[in-house]
Design an enzyme around this catalytic site. Structure first.
Site, PDB file in Angstrom:
ATOM      1  N   GLU A 145       3.828  -2.731   2.018  1.00  0.00           N
ATOM      2  CA  GLU A 145       5.240  -2.885   2.390  1.00  0.00           C
ATOM      3  C   GLU A 145       6.161  -2.250   1.354  1.00  0.00           C
ATOM      4  O   GLU A 145       7.151  -1.615   1.706  1.00  0.00           O
ATOM      5  CB  GLU A 145       5.596  -4.364   2.595  1.00  0.00           C
ATOM      6  CG  GLU A 145       4.782  -5.099   3.661  1.00  0.00           C
ATOM      7  CD  GLU A 145       4.680  -4.353   4.988  1.00  0.00           C
ATOM      8  OE1 GLU A 145       5.592  -3.567   5.315  1.00  0.00           O
ATOM      9  OE2 GLU A 145       3.670  -4.544   5.702  1.00  0.00           O
ATOM     10  N   ASP A 169      -0.404   2.783   3.623  1.00  0.00           N
ATOM     11  CA  ASP A 169      -1.789   2.337   3.403  1.00  0.00           C
ATOM     12  C   ASP A 169      -2.368   2.935   2.126  1.00  0.00           C
ATOM     13  O   ASP A 169      -3.015   2.241   1.335  1.00  0.00           O
ATOM     14  CB  ASP A 169      -2.687   2.766   4.579  1.00  0.00           C
ATOM     15  CG  ASP A 169      -2.498   1.878   5.802  1.00  0.00           C
ATOM     16  OD1 ASP A 169      -1.921   0.783   5.661  1.00  0.00           O
ATOM     17  OD2 ASP A 169      -2.933   2.281   6.901  1.00  0.00           O
TER      18      ASP A 169
HETATM   19 ZN    ZN Z   1       3.416  -0.692   7.708  1.00  0.00          ZN
END
Ligand code: ZN
Ligand code: NAG
Ligand code: NAG
Ligand code: NAG
Ligand code: NAG
Ligand code: NAG
Ligand code: NAG
Length: 728
Positions: free
Chosen positions: A564, A629
């Site tokens: 995030e 990611d």
């Molecule tokens: Zn995301």
């Protein structure tokens, strides 16, 4: 084979290690400790030395890992298969599902816990909001009420709205105009927008204000396949014909009308602007007055339509400003609309409404839905009634979150995760400070943005107070003796009103209070606020547990937090400044380097084919998630090293010949273990902004130098390729 991974992975030279953490003093002690640790492992005393954690939590964690991993797979070949192989082998997807994962298991558990509370009978002294939840849940569960009268009710409503052509023998084309139909919908609780989306959004150039926004619609499968011979287009066609017939249409009429409708939807889909065409947020920001809209797209009566959308809360005039996200789409729509037959438009609108209501109609409709979802999602069964009723009740998200926090969530977790979040954020700041490819000015602004990023953990404190919840729902009255569909429509009206009421108000900060769903497993970065949000639901089970070793937590929730945070600096997030306003704060040459680095990821992901569905990943649509990611896991790893620097290395887990660092990666992969039906996967790859879970593990891990080292993967092996893509 297992020994290999346990033994050789912690060989850090000092210079390697220096790259990872800052204070060198801690660093030496840490390395020293590691050496001792390696010796212990090396003498193969793992199970007997006491360097294995034997607490209940450790045993449970180890058992869970053992249930997931497949030890016959070499982690350097395919880490996802290694970490999730047994999960996939042993998971059976139940009929009502298209996918089962670590995430969905936790989500199911919470829903079940909540159901236990909502099934209880009413008490006179219960708060109003809790009664509302119980009314929704219990009326939704009362299937004896789902009888013929519901169908009659909807039919009558449709008649009042001018009549659905496919049902009417002498439907009068001349008397119909779609604007009037939409206008009349405003008091019903039915869907209000059809050919485009209308919403109250945060103004992207001034994140303290709201702005009314119009954008292109999202279309279903028909959009993508376009070919009438396609299985899914055919399935949609058949489904809609059957629904129309059940509703009372004559089959011959339904067949021609629905064919016409599908053709129309395919044409409408052709007008949509693609992600590739609109790849930055500036393109989506085109504030204009309604007067200008009326002039530019004159086939649509904007003022009347927008005012029916805002009814009964607000009212606009020609001078008011609204944002047009894709002017290109609206230009095309403007020329397309006058050519569309009125009958087609009417069928389109009525069917859209009906499709929203199918779950509330008699059982014959459910049977048709089931046939359809079998083909589209690969499910064999509809969601159990109690569960869909739980999600209905969860439309009162404030009230349900309140109950969830009050009765089901350990509030001390909030503090503990907040600490961990600080660590991960600090680790991202270090990454920023060390990045070589940013010019000093951009870097300084990036650091400011990262420092200014707030974290919301668990739940907003406002959610704890009964009186806040009561106040929020004071105006909502539901009658438990009515048919459920009427309750459903009342709820729609209520939530519509709540959305519209924000328009002229400043954005409430924290924005989280407006929209948090503490009971849903997920996490968010909100670019317009520059905040990350971690709802309570994702702070439990295999995501976070204060009583298990930290390497497991940093791999799991740490990775999510890192993900995030990185969103603030992906290809979308980078366009927002530290206050959440869309402003280009990047020096051009640094943006160019950023683009080269992200292109590496685009090419890398696009290179993959998913064999079971014969599809390639869309590296452009999934780019921002892929950046997050790839960055997230590295930041989490560095955060963990920092934690180790302050504490000592924890013991390993029983029955598992892996080092703490290896367990970090295993824990990180385990939260993504997923088994899906092919149909689901196809849909996911066609529409999704995330890569399928397999790639969320394999690609970011292989792009990290730490992974290859920890598992001692030879350079050039699948999980440790020579060329790695790296943005953050
Ligand atoms: Zn995301
Ligand atoms: C279900 O609804 C019907 C009709 O309103 C009502 O008579 C019946 O008592 C309800 N059943 C339950 C279990 O609440
Ligand atoms: C944003 O809008 C608010 C409220 O209208 C206003 O006070 C503020 O000056 C605006 N900020 C910017 C940067 O335009
Ligand atoms: C669909 O299939 C029919 C018969 O197989 C064929 O004649 C027609 O050209 C196909 N249509 C498209 C759009 O491929
Ligand atoms: C309307 O048309 C004018 C002139 O072509 C153009 O400058 C403007 O951007 C258009 N506005 C919208 C919202 O399409
Ligand atoms: C819908 O709301 C109205 C007014 O708020 C209320 O009088 C009515 O009973 C509600 N109907 C249902 C089915 O809850
Ligand atoms: C794509 O795959 C091919 C063949 O496996 C490989 O040679 C090439 O380097 C890959 N390209 C990227 C960008 O990963």
């Amino acid at each position: 084979m297992d020994d290999r991974f346990a033994l050789k992975s912690e060989k850090y030279s000092c210079s390697d290690y220096k790259k990872l953490t800052k204070p060198e003093k801690c660093l030496l002690t840490t390395v020293g400790f590691f050496v001792i640790f390696i010796i212990y492992l090396g003498s193969n005393l793992l199970a007997t030395t006491g360097h294995v954690c034997m607490t209940e939590k450790c045993i449970r964690s180890a058992a869970h890992i053992l249930e997931n991993i497949d030890k016959t797979i070499d982690p350097c070949d395919d880490f996802y298969k290694f970490a999730c192989g047994s999960f996939i082998k042993n998971t059976i997807i139940p009929g009502d599902k298209a996918t089962v994962s670590t995430v969905s298991n936790t989500r199911d558990k919470i829903i079940l816990q909540l159901m236990n509370l909502f099934e209880e009978p009413y008490h006179d002294n219960d708060p109003h909001s809790l009664n509302l939840i119980k009314i929704i849940y219990n009326s939704c569960m009362n299937t004896t009420k789902f009888r013929k009268e519901v169908l009659e009710f909807v039919k009558k409503e449709f008649k009042n709205l001018g009549g659905w052509p496919v049902l009417e023998h002498n439907w009068n084309e001349r008397k119909f105009d779609w604007e009037n139909l939409v206008y009349r919908l405003k008091t019903t609780g039915f869907r209000r927008t059809f050919l485009f989306r209308v919403a109250v959004d945060t103004d992207s150039k001034n994140s303290s204000k709201h702005i009314l926004t119009i954008s292109q619609p999202s279309m279903g499968y028909v959009v993508l396949n376009r070919d009438y011979n396609d299985t899914l287009v055919k399935a949609t066609y058949n489904f809609l014909v059957e629904v129309a017939v059940l509703f009372g249409a004559d089959r011959a009429t339904a067949v021609t009308d629905i064919k016409d409708l599908i053709d129309f939807e395919i044409e409408l889909a052709d007008l949509l602007v693609s992600n590739e065409e609109h790849n930055n947020i500036f393109q989506d920001y085109n504030p204009s007055t309604i007067r200008e809209l009326q002039r530019n797209y004159s086939s649509i009566p904007w003022l009347k339509l927008l005012n029916s959308y805002l009814f009964p809360v607000d009212f606009l005039d020609l001078g008011d400003t609204i944002n047009v996200m894709q002017p290109e789409f609206f230009k095309k729509l403007d020329t397309f609309l006058p050519k569309v037959k009125k009958r087609t438009l009417a069928n389109f609108i009525f069917l859209r409404i009906l499709r929203d209501l199918l779950a509330y109609l008699p059982e014959e409709f459910t049977k048709q839905s089931l046939k359809y979802i079998k083909i589209v999602f690969g499910k064999n069964d509809v969601m159990p009634r109690w569960k869909s009723c739980m999600w209905e009740a969860a439309r009162l998200h404030f009230a349900v979150s309140h109950i969830h926090i009050k009765y089901l969530f350990d509030k001390s977790i909030k503090q503990k995760v907040t600490k961990l979040t600080t660590d991960i954020k600090e680790s991202f700041l270090n990454t920023l400070r060390q990045v070589k490819w940013m010019d000093p000015k951009t870097k300084k602004r990036a650091i400011l943005k990262a420092k200014n990023m707030k974290s919301y953990v668990g739940y907003p404190d406002e959610f704890l107070e009964d009186k806040n919840v009561e106040e929020y729902y004071r105006d909502l009255q539901l009658n438990p003796n009515e048919h459920y569909i009427k309750i459903h429509l009342n709820l729609s009206k209520f939530s519509h009103k709540k959305k519209i009421q924000k328009l002229r108000k400043l954005v409430k900060k924290p924005y989280w209070v407006e929209q948090a769903r503490t009971y849903d497993v997920g996490a968010f970065y909100v670019p317009a606020e520059n905040t990350i949000e971690l709802p309570a639901a994702v702070l439990q089970d295999y995501f976070f547990d204060p009583d298990r070793p930290q390497y497991l937590n940093y791999g799991a929730i740490g990775q999510i937090i890192g993900h995030e945070i990185t969103h603030g600096f992906d290809n979308d997030g980078k366009q927002y400044d530290k206050d959440g306003n869309v402003i280009d704060w990047w020096e051009p040459e640094t943006t160019r380097t950023f683009n080269t680095k992200t292109q590496c990821l685009v090419d890398q992901y696009e290179n993959y084919t998913i064999p079971e569905i014969e599809m390639n990943l869309d590296g452009v649509r999934t780019l921002s998630e892929n950046i997050a990611d790839n960055g997230g896991i590295k930041i989490a790893y560095k955060g963990y090293l920092k934690w180790v620097g302050r504490n000592k290395i924890e013991p390993s887990l029983p029955g598992l010949p892996y080092t703490p660092r290896q367990l970090f990666w295993i824990s990180a992969a385990n939260i993504w273990c997923t088994k899906s039906k092919k149909e689901f996967l196809k849909k996911f790859v066609t529409f999704g902004y995330h890569s399928p879970k397999y790639f969320r593990v394999v690609v970011p891990f292989m792009n990290s130098d730490y992974f290859g080292r920890d598992f001692n993967c030879p350079l050039g092996s699948p999980m440790n390729p020579k060329n790695k893509c790296k943005v953050w």
